[in-house]
Motif scaffolding. Structure first.
Motif, mmCIF file in Angstrom:
data_model
loop_
_atom_site.group_PDB
_atom_site.id
_atom_site.type_symbol
_atom_site.label_atom_id
_atom_site.label_comp_id
_atom_site.label_asym_id
_atom_site.label_seq_id
_atom_site.Cartn_x
_atom_site.Cartn_y
_atom_site.Cartn_z
ATOM 1 N N GLU B 91 0.978 -0.948 0.177
ATOM 2 C CA GLU B 91 0.017 -0.023 0.166
ATOM 3 C C GLU B 91 1.181 1.080 -0.164
ATOM 4 O O GLU B 91 1.759 1.530 1.071
ATOM 5 N N ALA B 96 -5.214 7.644 -2.126
ATOM 6 C CA ALA B 96 -6.430 7.848 -1.755
ATOM 7 C C ALA B 96 -7.131 6.365 -1.444
ATOM 8 O O ALA B 96 -7.684 6.960 -0.505
ATOM 9 N N ASN B 98 -6.353 3.736 -0.621
ATOM 10 C CA ASN B 98 -6.284 3.020 0.629
ATOM 11 C C ASN B 98 -7.537 1.560 0.989
ATOM 12 O O ASN B 98 -7.349 1.254 1.817
ATOM 13 N N MET B 99 -6.978 1.111 -0.340
ATOM 14 C CA MET B 99 -7.755 0.480 -0.290
ATOM 15 C C MET B 99 -7.512 -1.210 0.532
ATOM 16 O O MET B 99 -7.793 -2.199 0.571
ATOM 17 N N LEU B 100 -5.862 -1.513 0.036
ATOM 18 C CA LEU B 100 -5.510 -2.836 1.075
ATOM 19 C C LEU B 100 -6.017 -4.578 0.831
ATOM 20 O O LEU B 100 -6.887 -4.860 1.528
#
Lengths: 113, 112
Positions: B91, B96, B98-100
């Protein structure tokens, strides 16, 4: 609370009904995430909230799925007209403003029959 | 998104060290390397993260290759409670999204 709390822990619903899943993040955590995990698979991103910014909804699989969050507190994930393929564990996570790690809840196991 | 590759499963004996590998050949300069683990019937749990230098915490150590194209999570003495699926994720800080996003991970089995 000490951790991320999700309710209910288990939900069985009939196909076509609407369901609401709740997530209480850790106090002070500005970011909140919803994920879906099908049996034996990895996590699938659904939606992301960061403070008062517009949420990132890019992971929602259809318009039957929606989520809301009030400020930096509770979030609800709503699934309308549930289908059998919606059966999964729905996980919520939150992270602090300085980021870089997430704390996950125990999840809500949804079974659509 | 930068991808990671992990073995599907590994076995270890109790009280022996475990080295869990992860390849991330397309990692970018701003990507952090995160490890989470998921015990049966529980949500994922943060283990460790790093950028360039090796990292140690109470749970594990993270060894990062000099070119950053691979990393290894080290459990110094495996216990039965360490049996879980271990996820290696990238990550970018400030991303923006930030889905991980989590892939399949490595299922670690610990034998007594």
């Amino acid at each position: 609370g000490a951790g991320v709390s999700q309710s209910p822990s288990n939900k069985v619903t009939e196909k076509g009904k609407d369901v609401e899943l709740r997530c209480d993040p850790i106090s002070g955590h500005t970011a909140l995430y919803w994920y879906r995990q099908r049996l034996g698979q990895g996590l699938e991103f659904l939606i992301y909230f960061q403070g008062n910014s517009a949420p990132d909804k890019s992971g929602l699989p259809s318009d039957r799925f929606s989520a809301e969050r009030t400020g930096e507190s509770v979030s609800t994930l709503t699934i309308q007209r549930t289908q059998q393929e919606d059966s999964a564990v729905y996980l919520c996570a939150s992270s602090p403003p300085w980021g870089l790690y997430r704390v996950f809840g125990q999840g809500t196991r949804l079974t659509v029959v | 998104d930068a991808k990671t590759t992990q073995p599907n499963s590994m076995e270890s004996n109790e009280e022996e060290p475990v080295h869990l590998p992860c390849n991330h050949s397309t990692i970018s300069g701003t990507d952090y390397i995160h490890w989470y683990r998921q015990l049966p019937s529980q949500g994922p749990e943060y283990v460790i993260h790093g950028l360039t230098s090796n990292v140690n915490n109470r749970m594990a150590s993270l060894a990062i290759a000099e070119d950053r194209k691979s990393s290894t999570l080290i459990l110094h003495r495996a216990t039965l409670r360490d049996a879980a699926v271990y996820y290696c994720i990238l990550e970018a800080r400030g991303d923006a999204g930030n889905m991980l996003t989590f892939g399949g991970g490595t299922r670690l089995m610990v034998k007594p």
